[in-house]
Design an enzyme around this catalytic site. Structure first.
Site, short mmCIF file in Angstrom:
data_model
loop_
_atom_site.label_atom_id
_atom_site.label_comp_id
_atom_site.label_asym_id
_atom_site.label_seq_id
_atom_site.Cartn_x
_atom_site.Cartn_y
_atom_site.Cartn_z
N SER A 72 91.34 -44.66 23.24
CA SER A 72 90.44 -44.91 24.35
C SER A 72 90.80 -44.16 25.62
O SER A 72 91.98 -43.89 25.88
CB SER A 72 90.43 -46.41 24.69
OG SER A 72 89.96 -47.17 23.61
N LEU A 88 85.06 -48.93 32.39
CA LEU A 88 84.42 -48.44 31.18
C LEU A 88 85.49 -47.83 30.29
O LEU A 88 86.26 -46.98 30.72
CB LEU A 88 83.37 -47.39 31.51
CG LEU A 88 82.26 -47.85 32.46
CD1 LEU A 88 81.32 -46.69 32.76
CD2 LEU A 88 81.50 -49.03 31.87
N GLU A 89 85.53 -48.30 29.07
CA GLU A 89 86.44 -47.77 28.06
C GLU A 89 85.60 -46.96 27.09
O GLU A 89 84.61 -47.47 26.56
CB GLU A 89 87.14 -48.93 27.36
CG GLU A 89 88.07 -48.53 26.25
CD GLU A 89 88.70 -49.74 25.56
OE1 GLU A 89 89.42 -49.52 24.57
OE2 GLU A 89 88.48 -50.89 25.99
N ILE A 90 85.94 -45.71 26.90
CA ILE A 90 85.25 -44.88 25.92
C ILE A 90 86.21 -44.72 24.75
O ILE A 90 87.33 -44.23 24.92
CB ILE A 90 84.85 -43.52 26.51
CG1 ILE A 90 83.89 -43.74 27.69
CG2 ILE A 90 84.21 -42.65 25.43
CD1 ILE A 90 83.49 -42.47 28.40
N LEU A 92 82.72 -48.64 25.11
CA LEU A 92 81.65 -47.87 24.47
C LEU A 92 82.25 -46.96 23.41
O LEU A 92 83.30 -46.37 23.63
CB LEU A 92 80.92 -47.03 25.52
CG LEU A 92 80.36 -47.82 26.71
CD1 LEU A 92 79.96 -46.89 27.83
CD2 LEU A 92 79.19 -48.67 26.26
#
Length: 130
Positions: A108, A119-121, A72
């Site tokens: 990230s 989940l990768e931000i 994301l």
């Protein structure tokens, strides 16, 4: 032929727990479709939650909680995201680390949702407001 992504289905074991995480931790808007399907809005794309025991068809051949690996994009600098996650006692599994995104270099953070989905931000290395 194709123009983009409309929605992505995330299979979860507990819709309430997933809604809490994605809305409280990640700030996504919640739209209830029915008891077993909920949309989490990410701009004009929906992350659609399906409960594991739902009979919604058609669906993936083997819908499995915890099998998603999703990146994301963040509007905020990652240090602000990291402070937000820490304030909510959400563990950052890895990061910030340099990665390659769809449109170039990104930094990230990695975390997991309640079902174990990764989940990768991310944030572009050269962001216009940094």
């Amino acid at each position: 032929m194709l123009s983009g992504l409309d929605h992505l289905v995330i299979t979860v074991t507990d819709i309430s727990r997933a809604v809490d995480f994605y809305s409280r931790v990640l700030g996504l808007e919640v739209r209830y479709r029915d008891r077993e399907r909920v949309d989490l809005m990410l701009g004009d794309v929906a992350l659609r939650l399906h409960w594991t025991a739902t009979d919604v068809t058609p669906r993936a051949a083997t819908p499995t909680p915890g099998s998603l690996d999703l990146c994301l994009r963040s509007l905020l600098p990652l240090d602000e995201v990291q402070r937000h996650l820490e304030a909510l006692d959400v563990e950052v599994e890895l990061g910030p680390v340099a990665r390659q995104g769809a449109t170039g270099e990104i930094n990230s953070l990695y975390l997991r949702d309640p079902d174990g989905n990764l989940l990768e931000i991310s944030r572009p290395v050269k962001h216009r407001s940094d």
